[in-house]
Design a protein around this motif. Structure first.
Motif, PDB file in Angstrom:
ATOM      1  N   ALA A 132       4.735  58.952  22.109  1.00 14.34           N
ATOM      2  CA  ALA A 132       3.491  58.179  22.182  1.00 14.34           C
ATOM      3  C   ALA A 132       3.758  56.710  22.485  1.00 14.34           C
ATOM      4  CB  ALA A 132       2.724  58.305  20.864  1.00 14.34           C
TER       5      ALA A 132
ATOM      6  N   PHE B 168       8.010  50.674  28.147  1.00 10.83           N
ATOM      7  CA  PHE B 168       8.164  49.266  28.506  1.00 10.83           C
ATOM      8  C   PHE B 168       7.919  48.366  27.300  1.00 10.83           C
ATOM      9  CE2 PHE B 168       3.801  50.451  29.611  1.00 10.83           C
ATOM     10  CZ  PHE B 168       3.036  49.419  29.090  1.00 10.83           C
ATOM     11  N   TRP B 169       6.992  48.791  26.446  1.00 14.94           N
ATOM     12  CA  TRP B 169       6.701  48.003  25.252  1.00 14.94           C
ATOM     13  C   TRP B 169       7.862  48.092  24.250  1.00 14.94           C
ATOM     14  CZ3 TRP B 169       5.211  49.590  20.086  1.00 14.94           C
ATOM     15  CH2 TRP B 169       4.752  48.532  19.290  1.00 14.94           C
TER      16      TRP B 169
ATOM     17  N   MET C 205       9.951  44.970  22.791  1.00 11.85           N
ATOM     18  CA  MET C 205      10.071  44.732  21.350  1.00 11.85           C
ATOM     19  C   MET C 205      11.545  44.646  20.922  1.00 11.85           C
ATOM     20  SD  MET C 205       7.131  44.384  19.879  1.00 11.85           S
ATOM     21  CE  MET C 205       6.393  43.568  21.273  1.00 11.85           C
TER      22      MET C 205
ATOM     23  N   LEU D 225      -0.835  56.597  28.680  1.00  7.10           N
ATOM     24  CA  LEU D 225       0.494  55.991  28.787  1.00  7.10           C
ATOM     25  C   LEU D 225       0.824  55.647  30.240  1.00  7.10           C
ATOM     26  CD1 LEU D 225       3.267  57.757  26.687  1.00  7.10           C
ATOM     27  CD2 LEU D 225       2.560  55.391  26.662  1.00  7.10           C
TER      28      LEU D 225
ATOM     29  N   ALA E  85      -1.200  52.727  31.546  1.00 11.81           N
ATOM     30  CA  ALA E  85      -0.686  51.451  31.037  1.00 11.81           C
ATOM     31  C   ALA E  85       0.584  51.065  31.781  1.00 11.81           C
ATOM     32  CB  ALA E  85      -0.416  51.554  29.536  1.00 11.81           C
ATOM     33  N   THR E  86       1.426  52.074  32.062  1.00 13.88           N
ATOM     34  CA  THR E  86       2.663  51.805  32.793  1.00 13.88           C
ATOM     35  C   THR E  86       2.350  51.259  34.185  1.00 13.88           C
ATOM     36  OG1 THR E  86       3.726  53.614  31.614  1.00 13.88           O
ATOM     37  CG2 THR E  86       4.813  52.830  33.610  1.00 13.88           C
TER      38      THR E  86
ATOM     39  N   GLY F  81      -1.739  47.439  29.508  1.00  6.29           N
ATOM     40  CA  GLY F  81      -0.468  47.306  30.212  1.00  6.29           C
ATOM     41  C   GLY F  81      -0.381  45.975  30.949  1.00  6.29           C
TER      42      GLY F  81
ATOM     43  N   ILE G 130       0.399  43.187  28.505  1.00  4.41           N
ATOM     44  CA  ILE G 130       1.805  43.138  28.104  1.00  4.41           C
ATOM     45  C   ILE G 130       2.635  42.502  29.216  1.00  4.41           C
ATOM     46  CG2 ILE G 130       3.826  44.511  27.493  1.00  4.41           C
ATOM     47  CD1 ILE G 130       1.937  46.486  26.146  1.00  4.41           C
TER      48      ILE G 130
ATOM     49  N   ALA H 255       2.491  40.150  23.041  1.00  6.90           N
ATOM     50  CA  ALA H 255       3.033  41.418  23.542  1.00  6.90           C
ATOM     51  C   ALA H 255       2.878  42.539  22.520  1.00  6.90           C
ATOM     52  CB  ALA H 255       4.511  41.244  23.892  1.00  6.90           C
ATOM     53  N   THR H 256       2.945  42.183  21.228  1.00  9.44           N
ATOM     54  CA  THR H 256       3.014  43.201  20.184  1.00  9.44           C
ATOM     55  C   THR H 256       1.729  44.020  20.045  1.00  9.44           C
ATOM     56  OG1 THR H 256       4.514  41.753  19.001  1.00  9.44           O
ATOM     57  CG2 THR H 256       3.577  43.585  17.762  1.00  9.44           C
TER      58      THR H 256
ATOM     59  N   GLY I 264       0.636  46.699  22.735  1.00 14.68           N
ATOM     60  CA  GLY I 264       1.546  47.842  22.681  1.00 14.68           C
ATOM     61  C   GLY I 264       1.222  48.740  21.501  1.00 14.68           C
ATOM     62  N   LEU I 265       0.901  48.116  20.354  1.00 13.15           N
ATOM     63  CA  LEU I 265       0.516  48.890  19.178  1.00 13.15           C
ATOM     64  C   LEU I 265      -0.755  49.683  19.458  1.00 13.15           C
ATOM     65  CD1 LEU I 265       1.120  46.689  16.007  1.00 13.15           C
ATOM     66  CD2 LEU I 265       2.143  48.890  16.586  1.00 13.15           C
TER      67      LEU I 265
ATOM     68  N   ILE J 259      -1.811  50.850  22.346  1.00 10.39           N
ATOM     69  CA  ILE J 259      -1.456  52.003  23.181  1.00 10.39           C
ATOM     70  C   ILE J 259      -0.850  53.091  22.307  1.00 10.39           C
ATOM     71  CG2 ILE J 259       0.011  52.844  25.063  1.00 10.39           C
ATOM     72  CD1 ILE J 259      -0.019  50.009  26.200  1.00 10.39           C
ATOM     73  N   PHE J 260       0.110  52.681  21.466  1.00 14.96           N
ATOM     74  CA  PHE J 260       0.822  53.622  20.612  1.00 14.96           C
ATOM     75  C   PHE J 260      -0.140  54.404  19.716  1.00 14.96           C
ATOM     76  CE2 PHE J 260       3.016  54.236  16.469  1.00 14.96           C
ATOM     77  CZ  PHE J 260       3.835  55.267  16.871  1.00 14.96           C
TER      78      PHE J 260
ATOM     79  N   VAL K  20      -2.460  56.850  21.851  1.00 11.85           N
ATOM     80  CA  VAL K  20      -1.737  57.995  22.408  1.00 11.85           C
ATOM     81  C   VAL K  20      -1.319  58.945  21.286  1.00 11.85           C
ATOM     82  CG1 VAL K  20       0.305  58.721  23.688  1.00 11.85           C
ATOM     83  CG2 VAL K  20      -0.934  56.685  24.383  1.00 11.85           C
ATOM     84  N   MET K  21      -0.874  58.352  20.185  1.00 11.07           N
ATOM     85  CA  MET K  21      -0.500  59.133  19.012  1.00 11.07           C
ATOM     86  C   MET K  21      -1.694  59.971  18.545  1.00 11.07           C
ATOM     87  SD  MET K  21       2.293  58.902  17.004  1.00 11.07           S
ATOM     88  CE  MET K  21       2.767  59.342  15.345  1.00 11.07           C
TER      89      MET K  21
END
Lengths: 339, 284
Positions: free
Chosen positions: A145, A149-150, A154, B213, B216-217, B233, B236, B250-251, B254-255, B257-258, B261-262
């Protein structure tokens, strides 16, 4: 190697031919039919109308599509993929130059994910529903998930910028000369030429990119190994051997591992695709001078021929690896060749 | 609907699937009410150079970006971009992939073989790479991303539906339907489709995560949504030159997205257990 295996291998090779041909046609169709003006795309955004016209003539974009397709296949057969706007060189030469860097990164990541993923997958299956199993389930679900790139950014932020213990990017330190080129892969070349300084620098530069790239494939391989082993554990012959009093350890080594290896090898083809796609992103984040970074630069500069070349190469590499995997599988498990 | 209630009960008991469901529900609410929830809704496009790169604070919970825009507000509006891309791309893939899979699986002729060969060709290039190439050919924009993702994702549905249909063909009840004289269309729509639908639902959920995902890429690489679109994306990618100082920049995207998707992956995993009792409870 017996005859049926040989026949199977030949069959697989023959089957791969139409796929590769189809792939070439697909790339051709996308590059010539979708864009409103392919010549303008190839010429790039800075081109004058005269330059666009010259390119249109040179690549004969005004011919009927079937004629163009034949011309395009002919040129490809000679290794001619056009010129890159970005480097001013032939795309083919660029790809050849940059291939070893990507191959090295991909191989290290693959080895890493197999070395970590397979044992953990086996362990999770044998200790099913234990704390370790649940923990691994969480980690692997997360692994699929997380945007790679992120994750890379990090890791850079933490290890390179804050702690300062890993380099930010690149393949080798600024002050270190690359090892004499034998394979083009720095770590291997440094080992072969016994160049300790280059070896250390190349290895340190490899840590973050390879870990980032390996993360998603590690998750995949752990999951597949676990389910592969579980499939075997539940089969009658394992129960029988246990019932016959064979020590569990022997059963694990002799029967489970062999099947776990089959599950792993099956996954290598898929894994390779994941890694290949991953390199575009990872090389961009870590400034790794391989094919992925080349593709990224080509995107930024609208260098169309270069993007086309990378797409083709990736497709051909992927088909070839899957072909080799199938053949390797039939060697490990001859039953595969019979179906 | 006793079956439905039973499934719902099973669903709420499955912690993983239910968590995924809650995440997606919250995501939908966020997308729907973004203008109300966002502390600075005008910040999607409006810039405030004086407030640039503020760390998280009471006024800006997740800090501000290089143009002084509130990151939380932009993330909330980003949910809309993400959902639009993923829903349309997966929807189109379904519309193309499922009928093709049904036809290829049901009939055993040259045409079926042709469909599967074409699907194989699409699958022979890693999806991200093919999508990059397509998006670039269409000229980068959100519309191109949607097109590129639809064109690259349908073969996954075709392949699954094909395999399941072929397996069903060996079952006696289909033979019986044919023997009674039901036409192919009737058999496919009324008897095959319902039996492959659980696989389609599971794949759609996992496909949503996958598509988000990839989108975003593409945004990160510059072939997807273009700035100033508040796509995660893209954000970021913009943030990279302001590291390590502006870590929040940046953080948080990304969180986001995570987590999203999760959510889709967990829901897909859980649905598979519920819809398909044949499959052993496990994490694959």
């Amino acid at each position: 190697m017996n005859r049926s295996l040989l026949i199977y291998a030949c069959k697989r090779v023959v089957y791969a031919v139409p796929t590769i041909l189809g792939l070439l046609v697909l790339v051709f169709v996308i590059s010539r039919v979708i864009p409103a003006d392919p010549a303008a795309l190839v010429a790039g955004e800075m081109a004058t109308p005269q330059q666009v016209e010259a390119l249109r003539k040179q690549y004969r974009f005004d011919e009927p599509l079937p004629v163009q397709l034949v011309l395009y296949l002919k040129r490809l057969a000679k290794g001619d993929m056009g010129k890159s706007l970005y480097s001013g060189r032939k795309v083919f030469d660029d790809l050849v130059d940059r291939f070893p860097a990507t191959l090295e990164l991909t191989l290290v990541s693959m080895v890493l994910s197999i070395l970590i993923g397979v044992p953990l997958g086996i362990l999770a299956a044998l200790k099913r529903n234990s704390v370790l199993d649940h923990l691994l389930r969480g980690v692997t679900v997360a692994g699929l998930a997380i945007a790679s790139f992120w994750l890379g950014i990090m890791l850079q932020l933490f290890f390179s910028m804050w702690l300062g213990i890993t380099p930010l990017g690149g393949r080798i330190g600024m002050s270190v000369d690359p090892p004499a080129s034998i394979t083009g892969m720095y770590i291997l070349d440094a080992l072969l030429t016994l160049n300790g300084r280059a070896l250390w620098s190349a290895a340190v530069h490899m840590i973050l990119p390879s870990l980032t790239l390996a993360f998603a494939s590690f998750a995949t391989i752990t999951r597949f190994t676990r389910s592969g082993v579980l499939d075997v554990v539940q089969q009658d012959f394992i129960t029988y051997e246990r019932a016959m009093g064979l020590p569990p350890r022997l059963v694990i080594y002799k029967y489970l591992l062999r099947n776990a290896i089959i599950a792993t090898v099956t996954q290598i083809g898929l894994l390779f695709g994941l890694l290949l796609a991953g390199t575009v992103v990872i090389e961009t984040v870590f400034d790794w001078p391989g094919l992925g970074l080349y593709a990224f630069n080509a995107i930024v500069l609208s260098d169309y021929q270069a993007i086309l070349g990378v797409t083709l190469l990736a497709g051909i590499a992927y088909v070839t690896v899957n072909l080799l995997v199938d053949i390797a599988l039939s060697l490990i498990d001859p039953r595969k060749a019979e179906t | 609907m006793k079956g439905f209630r039973l499934a719902w009960k099973k669903f709420t008991r499955d912690r993983l699937a239910f968590t995924g469901f809650v995440i997606i529900f919250v995501l939908l609410l966020a997308a729907l009410f973004a203008p109300v929830l966002a502390p600075y809704p005008e910040d999607t496009f409006q810039i405030h150079p004086a407030d640039r790169l503020q760390p998280p604070s009471a006024e800006h919970l997740l800090g501000t970006d290089s143009m002084g825009r509130d990151i939380l507000s932009r993330l909330l509006f980003g949910t809309r971009v993400t959902l639009v891309i993923a829903v349309i791309a997966v929807g189109v893939s379904l519309l193309i992939g499922v009928p093709l899979g049904l036809v290829a699986g049901y009939f055993e002729n040259l045409f079926s073989e042709g469909i599967m060969r074409v699907a194989d060709i699409f699958l022979s290039i890693p999806q991200v790479i093919l999508a990059i190439f397509l998006a670039q050919s269409f000229r980068p924009s959100i519309r191109s991303v949607i097109l590129a993702l639809s064109i690259t994702y349908w073969p996954w549905f075709t392949r699954i539906v094909y395999a399941e249909t072929r397996a069903l063909k060996k079952r006696a009840f289909l033979e019986a339907t044919e023997a009674v004289g039901a036409g192919s269309l009737r058999t496919i729509v009324l008897h095959v489709l319902p039996n492959v639908s659980s696989s389609i639902i599971v794949r759609s959920s996992i496909g949503m995560g996958f598509t988000i995902l990839t989108a975003a890429t593409l945004g990160f690489l510059g072939v997807g949504a273009q700035p100033p679109t508040p796509e995660w994306g893209v954000t970021i990618a913009e943030s990279r030159q302001f590291l390590p100082d502006a870590w929040w920049y940046a953080t948080f995207p990304g969180l986001a997205i995570f987590i999203v998707v999760m959510g889709f992956n967990m829901l897909g995993d859980g649905l598979r257990d519920i819809l398909d009792p044949r499959i052993r409870r496990g994490f694959d």
